[in-house]
Design a protein around this motif. Structure first.
Motif, PDB file in Angstrom:
ATOM      1  N   ASP A 115       0.796  -1.224   0.000  1.00 21.10           N
ATOM      2  CA  ASP A 115       0.000   0.000   0.000  1.00 21.10           C
ATOM      3  C   ASP A 115       0.835   1.283   0.000  1.00 21.10           C
ATOM      4  O   ASP A 115       0.286   2.363  -0.248  1.00 21.10           O
ATOM      5  CB  ASP A 115      -0.920   0.024   1.223  1.00 21.10           C
ATOM      6  N   PHE A 116       2.148   1.157   0.279  1.00 14.96           N
ATOM      7  CA  PHE A 116       2.986   2.353   0.377  1.00 14.96           C
ATOM      8  C   PHE A 116       4.294   2.124  -0.385  1.00 14.96           C
ATOM      9  O   PHE A 116       4.753   0.975  -0.522  1.00 14.96           O
ATOM     10  CB  PHE A 116       3.301   2.677   1.846  1.00 14.96           C
ATOM     11  N   PRO A 117       4.947   3.180  -0.842  1.00 16.53           N
ATOM     12  CA  PRO A 117       6.186   3.036  -1.619  1.00 16.53           C
ATOM     13  C   PRO A 117       7.408   2.829  -0.722  1.00 16.53           C
ATOM     14  O   PRO A 117       8.290   3.684  -0.629  1.00 16.53           O
ATOM     15  CB  PRO A 117       6.266   4.366  -2.372  1.00 16.53           C
ATOM     16  N   ILE A 118       7.487   1.671  -0.079  1.00 20.54           N
ATOM     17  CA  ILE A 118       8.591   1.375   0.831  1.00 20.54           C
ATOM     18  C   ILE A 118       9.239   0.061   0.441  1.00 20.54           C
ATOM     19  O   ILE A 118       8.548  -0.889   0.029  1.00 20.54           O
ATOM     20  CB  ILE A 118       8.101   1.327   2.302  1.00 20.54           C
ATOM     21  N   THR A 119      10.563  -0.007   0.555  1.00 21.81           N
ATOM     22  CA  THR A 119      11.313  -1.227   0.270  1.00 21.81           C
ATOM     23  C   THR A 119      12.186  -1.561   1.471  1.00 21.81           C
ATOM     24  O   THR A 119      12.390  -0.725   2.361  1.00 21.81           O
ATOM     25  CB  THR A 119      12.218  -1.049  -0.965  1.00 21.81           C
ATOM     26  N   TRP A 120      12.720  -2.770   1.481  1.00 20.11           N
ATOM     27  CA  TRP A 120      13.626  -3.167   2.559  1.00 20.11           C
ATOM     28  C   TRP A 120      14.873  -2.290   2.565  1.00 20.11           C
ATOM     29  O   TRP A 120      15.400  -1.955   3.629  1.00 20.11           O
ATOM     30  CB  TRP A 120      13.990  -4.638   2.419  1.00 20.11           C
ATOM     31  N   ASP A 121      15.336  -1.884   1.401  1.00 17.01           N
ATOM     32  CA  ASP A 121      16.498  -0.995   1.335  1.00 17.01           C
ATOM     33  C   ASP A 121      16.213   0.334   2.043  1.00 17.01           C
ATOM     34  O   ASP A 121      17.116   0.922   2.654  1.00 17.01           O
ATOM     35  CB  ASP A 121      16.896  -0.731  -0.118  1.00 17.01           C
ATOM     36  N   ASP A 122      14.981   0.804   1.973  1.00 22.14           N
ATOM     37  CA  ASP A 122      14.614   2.033   2.671  1.00 22.14           C
ATOM     38  C   ASP A 122      14.751   1.864   4.177  1.00 22.14           C
ATOM     39  O   ASP A 122      15.185   2.786   4.886  1.00 22.14           O
ATOM     40  CB  ASP A 122      13.169   2.428   2.345  1.00 22.14           C
ATOM     41  N   VAL A 123      14.395   0.693   4.674  1.00 18.77           N
ATOM     42  CA  VAL A 123      14.487   0.413   6.108  1.00 18.77           C
ATOM     43  C   VAL A 123      15.948   0.277   6.521  1.00 18.77           C
ATOM     44  O   VAL A 123      16.392   0.865   7.519  1.00 18.77           O
ATOM     45  CB  VAL A 123      13.698  -0.850   6.471  1.00 18.77           C
ATOM     46  N   VAL A 124      16.713  -0.475   5.761  1.00 18.84           N
ATOM     47  CA  VAL A 124      18.129  -0.682   6.069  1.00 18.84           C
ATOM     48  C   VAL A 124      18.869   0.652   6.093  1.00 18.84           C
ATOM     49  O   VAL A 124      19.795   0.856   6.896  1.00 18.84           O
ATOM     50  CB  VAL A 124      18.763  -1.653   5.056  1.00 18.84           C
ATOM     51  N   ASP A 133      10.977   5.390  10.735  1.00 15.27           N
ATOM     52  CA  ASP A 133      11.890   6.397  10.175  1.00 15.27           C
ATOM     53  C   ASP A 133      11.898   6.341   8.649  1.00 15.27           C
ATOM     54  O   ASP A 133      11.996   7.375   7.986  1.00 15.27           O
ATOM     55  CB  ASP A 133      13.295   6.189  10.717  1.00 15.27           C
ATOM     56  N   ALA A 134      11.819   5.134   8.107  1.00 13.28           N
ATOM     57  CA  ALA A 134      11.762   5.010   6.650  1.00 13.28           C
ATOM     58  C   ALA A 134      10.475   5.629   6.099  1.00 13.28           C
ATOM     59  O   ALA A 134      10.494   6.324   5.070  1.00 13.28           O
ATOM     60  CB  ALA A 134      11.850   3.536   6.247  1.00 13.28           C
ATOM     61  N   LEU A 135       9.369   5.411   6.793  1.00 11.59           N
ATOM     62  CA  LEU A 135       8.096   5.985   6.359  1.00 11.59           C
ATOM     63  C   LEU A 135       8.115   7.508   6.450  1.00 11.59           C
ATOM     64  O   LEU A 135       7.546   8.196   5.596  1.00 11.59           O
ATOM     65  CB  LEU A 135       6.953   5.406   7.201  1.00 11.59           C
ATOM     66  N   VAL A 136       8.784   8.033   7.480  1.00  9.30           N
ATOM     67  CA  VAL A 136       8.937   9.493   7.588  1.00  9.30           C
ATOM     68  C   VAL A 136       9.783  10.024   6.434  1.00  9.30           C
ATOM     69  O   VAL A 136       9.436  11.020   5.783  1.00  9.30           O
ATOM     70  CB  VAL A 136       9.579   9.878   8.944  1.00  9.30           C
ATOM     71  N   ALA A 137      10.890   9.345   6.151  1.00 10.37           N
ATOM     72  CA  ALA A 137      11.780   9.785   5.068  1.00 10.37           C
ATOM     73  C   ALA A 137      11.070   9.763   3.715  1.00 10.37           C
ATOM     74  O   ALA A 137      11.362  10.589   2.836  1.00 10.37           O
ATOM     75  CB  ALA A 137      13.025   8.895   5.031  1.00 10.37           C
ATOM     76  N   GLU A 194       3.346   9.281  14.711  1.00 14.28           N
ATOM     77  CA  GLU A 194       2.228   9.044  13.802  1.00 14.28           C
ATOM     78  C   GLU A 194       2.289   7.629  13.237  1.00 14.28           C
ATOM     79  O   GLU A 194       1.265   6.938  13.128  1.00 14.28           O
ATOM     80  CB  GLU A 194       2.227  10.063  12.663  1.00 14.28           C
ATOM     81  N   ALA A 195       3.484   7.173  12.885  1.00 11.26           N
ATOM     82  CA  ALA A 195       3.629   5.818  12.351  1.00 11.26           C
ATOM     83  C   ALA A 195       3.179   4.781  13.366  1.00 11.26           C
ATOM     84  O   ALA A 195       2.458   3.823  13.031  1.00 11.26           O
ATOM     85  CB  ALA A 195       5.074   5.569  11.949  1.00 11.26           C
ATOM     86  N   PHE A 196       3.599   4.952  14.635  1.00  9.04           N
ATOM     87  CA  PHE A 196       3.246   3.979  15.667  1.00  9.04           C
ATOM     88  C   PHE A 196       1.760   4.018  16.001  1.00  9.04           C
ATOM     89  O   PHE A 196       1.189   3.003  16.408  1.00  9.04           O
ATOM     90  CB  PHE A 196       4.091   4.216  16.923  1.00  9.04           C
ATOM     91  N   ALA A 197       1.148   5.174  15.838  1.00  6.94           N
ATOM     92  CA  ALA A 197      -0.275   5.295  16.156  1.00  6.94           C
ATOM     93  C   ALA A 197      -1.160   4.779  15.026  1.00  6.94           C
ATOM     94  O   ALA A 197      -2.358   4.535  15.240  1.00  6.94           O
ATOM     95  CB  ALA A 197      -0.619   6.757  16.439  1.00  6.94           C
ATOM     96  N   THR A 198      -0.562   4.585  13.855  1.00 12.52           N
ATOM     97  CA  THR A 198      -1.376   4.185  12.693  1.00 12.52           C
ATOM     98  C   THR A 198      -0.874   2.861  12.092  1.00 12.52           C
ATOM     99  O   THR A 198      -1.214   1.791  12.578  1.00 12.52           O
ATOM    100  CB  THR A 198      -1.375   5.306  11.639  1.00 12.52           C
ATOM    101  N   VAL A 199      -0.038   2.937  11.079  1.00  6.95           N
ATOM    102  CA  VAL A 199       0.294   1.738  10.303  1.00  6.95           C
ATOM    103  C   VAL A 199       1.158   0.731  11.054  1.00  6.95           C
ATOM    104  O   VAL A 199       1.192  -0.447  10.687  1.00  6.95           O
ATOM    105  CB  VAL A 199       0.988   2.132   8.977  1.00  6.95           C
ATOM    106  N   LEU A 200       1.885   1.169  12.100  1.00  5.86           N
ATOM    107  CA  LEU A 200       2.740   0.239  12.845  1.00  5.86           C
ATOM    108  C   LEU A 200       2.114  -0.198  14.162  1.00  5.86           C
ATOM    109  O   LEU A 200       2.730  -0.927  14.941  1.00  5.86           O
ATOM    110  CB  LEU A 200       4.112   0.871  13.108  1.00  5.86           C
ATOM    111  N   HIS A 201       0.908   0.238  14.414  1.00  6.98           N
ATOM    112  CA  HIS A 201       0.202  -0.127  15.654  1.00  6.98           C
ATOM    113  C   HIS A 201      -0.094  -1.630  15.655  1.00  6.98           C
ATOM    114  O   HIS A 201      -0.336  -2.216  14.598  1.00  6.98           O
ATOM    115  CB  HIS A 201      -1.103   0.661  15.744  1.00  6.98           C
ATOM    116  N   PRO A 202      -0.060  -2.285  16.837  1.00  6.21           N
ATOM    117  CA  PRO A 202      -0.360  -3.732  16.873  1.00  6.21           C
ATOM    118  C   PRO A 202      -1.707  -4.113  16.281  1.00  6.21           C
ATOM    119  O   PRO A 202      -1.901  -5.257  15.859  1.00  6.21           O
ATOM    120  CB  PRO A 202      -0.311  -4.045  18.381  1.00  6.21           C
ATOM    121  N   GLY A 203      -2.634  -3.170  16.218  1.00  7.58           N
ATOM    122  CA  GLY A 203      -3.928  -3.474  15.621  1.00  7.58           C
ATOM    123  C   GLY A 203      -3.986  -3.257  14.125  1.00  7.58           C
ATOM    124  O   GLY A 203      -5.004  -3.559  13.484  1.00  7.58           O
ATOM    125  N   ALA A 204      -2.896  -2.777  13.535  1.00  8.09           N
ATOM    126  CA  ALA A 204      -2.875  -2.498  12.097  1.00  8.09           C
ATOM    127  C   ALA A 204      -2.673  -3.784  11.304  1.00  8.09           C
ATOM    128  O   ALA A 204      -2.073  -4.749  11.789  1.00  8.09           O
ATOM    129  CB  ALA A 204      -1.757  -1.507  11.778  1.00  8.09           C
TER     130      ALA A 204
END
Length: 301
Positions: free
Chosen positions: A133-142, A158-162, A171-181
């Motif tokens: 759903d989002f333009p993120i890759t493992w390289d972005d995380v690394v 941090d990758a999602l912010v970048a 915001e990331a933890f409250a939304t897409v990274l929340h345990p209920g996501a």
């Protein structure tokens, strides 16, 4: 249960110390390098700081090398990820601060390595789910990590912010990274009682981090903390940003009833969280108790 020494410290090097026993560096989810944590501690007026990165001791050596330069003593520690199973089948995350343990002890070292490996596998799995759903890759995380970093959700944040997907880690933890996501994936962590015993076997001093931080998720019952005390838990982190006044008062009473000492700490993450280094501190006599029970000495200037 254990008996805690009371009264003023008898050790001259501990008297008058200003002590923060919970910080993180870039080898886990902080933004400062280990040496910079020591530097930040000095700038804040601390005399003792503990480096307690998640499930790793990789930052110890660099932090220890900064002690003489900045005049701040170092307590070497680790924040150990653990879990507690409840009677209703739920799994509650419990963070255990291990102070002054022998990092070569195989039982504890093996558990930490297993957890780090699971964290990395979990991070890749969450990245794959987010990538739908989002333009993120493992390289972005690394790109948000360094050598030896314990990879976790903060690096995904941090990758999602970048990438401009979210504005902040919060915001990331409250939304897409929340345990209920739908993108959330759990990782392995040992049973809390097993971890307490492993820390003790390694000569470490185990303290439960932020035990009443309900905003982070479900917290364990007092009865569970009592069971961990019987297994060797030494203390509770009471003075913490995530505890209100009522929670702190309750935890102090519980610690007193169980014969546990209490600590105060910042849970500093550099710019990764709002927590300010030194915003909560620990009494000097508690540090004396920790050093008296730990396998390693405090690194002093």
């Amino acid at each position: 249960m254990r008996t805690v020494r009371a009264g003023r410290s008898r050790a001259p090097h501990i008297l008058g110390a200003v002590i923060d026993l919970h910080t993180h560096s870039s080898v886990s989810d902080g933004t400062d390098e280990p040496r910079q944590v020591v530097e930040a501690a000095a700038a804040a007026g601390l005399t003792v700081v503990a480096l307690t990165d998640h499930d790793t001791t990789a930052g110890w050596d660099q932090a220890a090398q900064a002690v003489a330069e900045h005049g701040v003593a170092l307590v070497r520690g680790t924040e150990v990820s653990t879990r507690v199973r409840t009677p209703d089948g739920a799994s509650i995350s419990v963070h255990l601060l291990s102070y002054l343990h022998d990092p070569t002890n195989p039982a504890l070292a093996d558990e930490l390595e297993r957890t780090r490996a699971s964290r990395r596998t979990r991070a890749r799995a969450m990245t794959d789910l987010l990538a739908r759903d989002f333009p993120i890759t493992w390289d972005d995380v690394v790109a948000q990590t360094g050598d030896g970093t314990t990879v976790g959700r903060p690096h995904l944040a941090d990758a999602l912010v970048a990438l401009g997907v979210v504005a902040t880690r919060e915001e990331a933890f409250a939304t897409v990274l929340h345990p209920g996501a739908p993108y959330y994936v759990p990782h392995y962590a040992p049973d809390a009682e097993v971890a307490v015993r492993a820390v003790r076997a390694a000569g470490g001093v185990p303290v439960m981090a932020h035990p009443g931080a309900g905003a982070r998720g479900r917290v364990v019952a007092d009865e569970t903390i009592a069971e961990l005390a019987d297994a060797g838990l030494a203390g509770l982190e009471v003075d913490h940003r995530d505890h209100d006044a009522a929670t702190r008062a309750h935890l102090r009473d519980l610690a007193s009833a169980l014969g546990l000492f209490v600590t105060g700490s910042s849970d500093y993450h550099g710019t990764g969280k709002l927590n300010r280094i030194g915003e909560n501190t620990t009494a000097p006599e508690v540090l004396e108790t920790i050093e008296g029970e730990g396998a390693l000495p405090v690194v002093r200037p």
